[in-house]
Write an enzyme that holds these catalytic residues in place. Structure first.
Site, PDB file in Angstrom:
ATOM      1  N   LYS A   1     -13.588  -7.407  -6.717  1.00 59.27           N
ATOM      2  CA  LYS A   1     -14.169  -6.095  -6.734  1.00 59.27           C
ATOM      3  C   LYS A   1     -13.223  -4.912  -7.474  1.00 59.27           C
ATOM      4  O   LYS A   1     -13.654  -4.181  -8.340  1.00 59.27           O
ATOM      5  CB  LYS A   1     -14.108  -5.402  -5.338  1.00 59.27           C
ATOM      6  CG  LYS A   1     -15.619  -5.617  -4.557  1.00 59.27           C
ATOM      7  CD  LYS A   1     -15.602  -4.878  -3.356  1.00 59.27           C
ATOM      8  CE  LYS A   1     -14.754  -5.179  -2.270  1.00 59.27           C
ATOM      9  NZ  LYS A   1     -14.597  -6.502  -1.653  1.00 59.27           N
TER      10      LYS A   1
ATOM     11  N   LYS B   1       0.630  -1.128  -0.002  1.00 64.97           N
ATOM     12  CA  LYS B   1       0.072   0.042  -0.078  1.00 64.97           C
ATOM     13  C   LYS B   1       0.869   1.218   0.127  1.00 64.97           C
ATOM     14  O   LYS B   1       0.655   2.073  -0.756  1.00 64.97           O
ATOM     15  CB  LYS B   1      -1.036  -0.024   1.215  1.00 64.97           C
ATOM     16  CG  LYS B   1      -2.126  -0.800   0.881  1.00 64.97           C
ATOM     17  CD  LYS B   1      -3.048  -1.128   2.079  1.00 64.97           C
ATOM     18  CE  LYS B   1      -4.186  -2.094   1.397  1.00 64.97           C
ATOM     19  NZ  LYS B   1      -4.957  -2.652   2.607  1.00 64.97           N
TER      20      LYS B   1
ATOM     21  N   LYS C   1      -9.116 -13.406 -12.195  1.00 67.84           N
ATOM     22  CA  LYS C   1      -9.864 -13.697 -10.886  1.00 67.84           C
ATOM     23  C   LYS C   1     -10.939 -12.795 -10.703  1.00 67.84           C
ATOM     24  O   LYS C   1     -10.760 -11.378 -10.954  1.00 67.84           O
ATOM     25  CB  LYS C   1      -8.614 -13.679  -9.936  1.00 67.84           C
ATOM     26  CG  LYS C   1      -9.380 -13.862  -8.445  1.00 67.84           C
ATOM     27  CD  LYS C   1      -7.953 -13.576  -7.379  1.00 67.84           C
ATOM     28  CE  LYS C   1      -8.776 -13.897  -6.054  1.00 67.84           C
ATOM     29  NZ  LYS C   1      -8.738 -12.854  -5.098  1.00 67.84           N
TER      30      LYS C   1
HETATM   31  P1  ADP Z   1     -12.003  -8.785  -3.859  1.00 68.52           P
HETATM   32  O1  ADP Z   1     -10.820  -9.271  -4.281  1.00 68.52           O
HETATM   33  O2  ADP Z   1     -13.281  -8.651  -4.507  1.00 68.52           O
HETATM   34  O3  ADP Z   1     -11.973  -7.364  -3.145  1.00 68.52           O
HETATM   35  P2  ADP Z   1     -11.774  -9.668  -0.950  1.00 68.52           P
HETATM   36  O4  ADP Z   1     -10.286  -9.372  -1.029  1.00 68.52           O
HETATM   37  O5  ADP Z   1     -12.559  -8.741  -0.191  1.00 68.52           O
HETATM   38  O6  ADP Z   1     -12.618  -9.682  -2.726  1.00 68.52           O
HETATM   39  O7  ADP Z   1     -11.882 -11.196  -0.628  1.00 68.52           O
HETATM   40  C1  ADP Z   1     -12.748 -11.657   0.493  1.00 68.52           C
HETATM   41  C2  ADP Z   1     -12.986 -13.008   0.538  1.00 68.52           C
HETATM   42  O8  ADP Z   1     -13.183 -13.691  -0.663  1.00 68.52           O
HETATM   43  C3  ADP Z   1     -11.258 -13.640   0.736  1.00 68.52           C
HETATM   44  O9  ADP Z   1     -11.153 -14.439   1.677  1.00 68.52           O
HETATM   45  C4  ADP Z   1     -10.960 -14.614  -0.631  1.00 68.52           C
HETATM   46  O10 ADP Z   1     -10.403 -15.601  -0.282  1.00 68.52           O
HETATM   47  C5  ADP Z   1     -12.199 -14.665  -1.178  1.00 68.52           C
HETATM   48  N1  ADP Z   1     -12.336 -14.467  -2.430  1.00 68.52           N
HETATM   49  C6  ADP Z   1     -12.355 -13.178  -3.478  1.00 68.52           C
HETATM   50  N2  ADP Z   1     -12.284 -13.126  -4.470  1.00 68.52           N
HETATM   51  C7  ADP Z   1     -12.175 -14.632  -4.796  1.00 68.52           C
HETATM   52  C8  ADP Z   1     -12.217 -15.267  -6.161  1.00 68.52           C
HETATM   53  N3  ADP Z   1     -12.206 -14.774  -7.406  1.00 68.52           N
HETATM   54  N4  ADP Z   1     -12.252 -16.674  -5.987  1.00 68.52           N
HETATM   55  C9  ADP Z   1     -12.257 -17.320  -4.712  1.00 68.52           C
HETATM   56  N5  ADP Z   1     -12.126 -16.665  -3.710  1.00 68.52           N
HETATM   57  C10 ADP Z   1     -12.243 -15.300  -3.542  1.00 68.52           C
END
Ligand code: ADP
Ligand code: TRP
Length: 341
Positions: free
Chosen positions: A209, A111, A206
């Protein structure tokens, strides 16, 4: 066994979050004697500085979890900031945490490298996370692999605290079976959620968000359909075999029941079915999978008081579970007020 995990209130949930994390949380409520899940609103202050939004998102996360099957009878759902001892323990742990340890944090380094201001909160984020985990005498913490280092820090900080405040403590004998000096804090084990379960987004990367490629679990029906119909596919003709490295194929495999997934595998590899047909089926599968949760969420939305009640009840139970450890911390450090149960 006591299980605990936290999620930051940071917006809408997508199907990657569900299959990668939340589904397992819901499963653990039956596997563990006690499972605690909390909304990490204090952590979200490192990125979100808007009281109205934090309150709103926190309420949303609670709704999402309840809708997706978290049962307040079996799991304890609460808001991090409802437990004042968390912030106090954060300070106590900070007093024994080397800055050098925190400066090695991947998240802090990433960050700050991206130009975010190096606020103290960004640096000490893992100390607060250690406080979350250690306050409740947690045995296991299910997290995504991005949180692995934070768990290692929590273990290090735990040992540091015990070495500092428990006379005779030996880190080789944390239960004190030989030394008769058991640690006050218990070292947590991570459960790193299955790495193979990477859910692809509509563009094939992948789902995240951050990439704007999500299919959100609670989006309006029209939006869901539009997102699914716009999943990226190539120009393979209907009758030809399709490439299995496609996001559409992987999403079908994740959402379809076993028998149907096998059937899809064979038609996909043989050809004869067009992408449009598969997409329509995926829309149906989405609703078969999340229809119930979507309906439940609507009901919960209509009764915000019920959600508040569940959260305050959860906080009361969590604080009760924290009491034995917290009271020992107060005794050993000479600061704080004991929790009466
Ligand atoms: P994002 O990448 O959308 O910001 P987060 O980092 O908030 O998602 O992820 C929250 C949880 O969801 C994490 O524990 C992560 O393991 C799971 N997760 C997020 N995206 C995926 C994905 N594409 N496939 C599998 N698990 C995911
Ligand atoms: N940092 C975690 C995340 O962003 C959320 C979190 C806060 C957490 N405290 C925790 C997870 C304690 C597990 C245990 O995903």
């Amino acid at each position: 066994m006591r299980i605990l995990s936290g999620v930051q209130p940071s917006g809408k949930l997508h199907i990657g979050n569900y299959f990668g994390a939340i589904r397992q949380f819901v499963e653990y409520q039956d596997k563990a004697e006690e499972s605690l899940y909390f909304i990490a609103d204090l952590h979200s202050l490192t990125t979100l500085r808007d009281g109205t939004k934090i309150r709103e998102y926190s309420h949303d996360v609670a709704l999402d979890f309840l809708a997706l099957g978290l049962d307040p009878e079996r799991a304890i759902l609460f808001r991090q900031s409802d437990i004042p001892e968390v912030a106090q323990l954060y300070w106590i742990l900070g007093a024994v945490t080397p800055v050098g340890l925190l400066e090695r944090g991947h998240s802090f380094k990433d960050k700050t490298a991206r130009g975010l201001p190096a606020d103290a909160g960004l640096l000490t984020y893992p100390v607060l996370m250690a406080a979350d985990i250690l306050l409740y005498g947690t045995d296991k913490v299910p997290v995504g692999k991005d949180q692995k280092q934070h768990l290692e820090f929590a273990r290090d900080i735990c040992t540091k605290f015990n070495l500092t405040f428990v006379p005779g403590f030996d880190s080789q004998d944390p239960d004190g079976s030989r030394t008769k000096a058991p640690g006050i804090l218990k070292s947590p084990e991570p459960i790193i959620l299955d790495e193979t379960a990477v859910v692809p987004g509509i563009d094939g990367q992948k789902m995240s968000k951050a990439y704007g490629n999500t299919i959100d679990i609670f989006a309006p029906e029209k939006v869901v359909k539009k997102r699914i119909m716009s999943i990226k596919t190539d120009s393979t003709p209907i009758e030809a075999p399709k490439p299995p490295d496609s996001a559409l194929y992987q999403l079908l495999q994740i959402l379809a029941p076993r028998d149907e997934a096998d059937e899809i595998e064979s038609t996909w590899l043989e050809g004869g079915v067009g992408y449009g047909t598969y997409k329509k089926r995926l829309v149906e599968l989405f609703h078969e999978t999340f229809g119930q949760a979507r309906a439940r969420r609507k009901k919960l939305e209509a009764d915000p008081e019920a959600v508040s009640r569940i959260l305050s009840q959860g906080a009361r139970r969590a604080r009760e579970l924290a009491a034995p450890t917290w009271n020992k911390i107060v005794e050993a450090t000479g600061v704080g007020i004991e929790i009466e149960v």
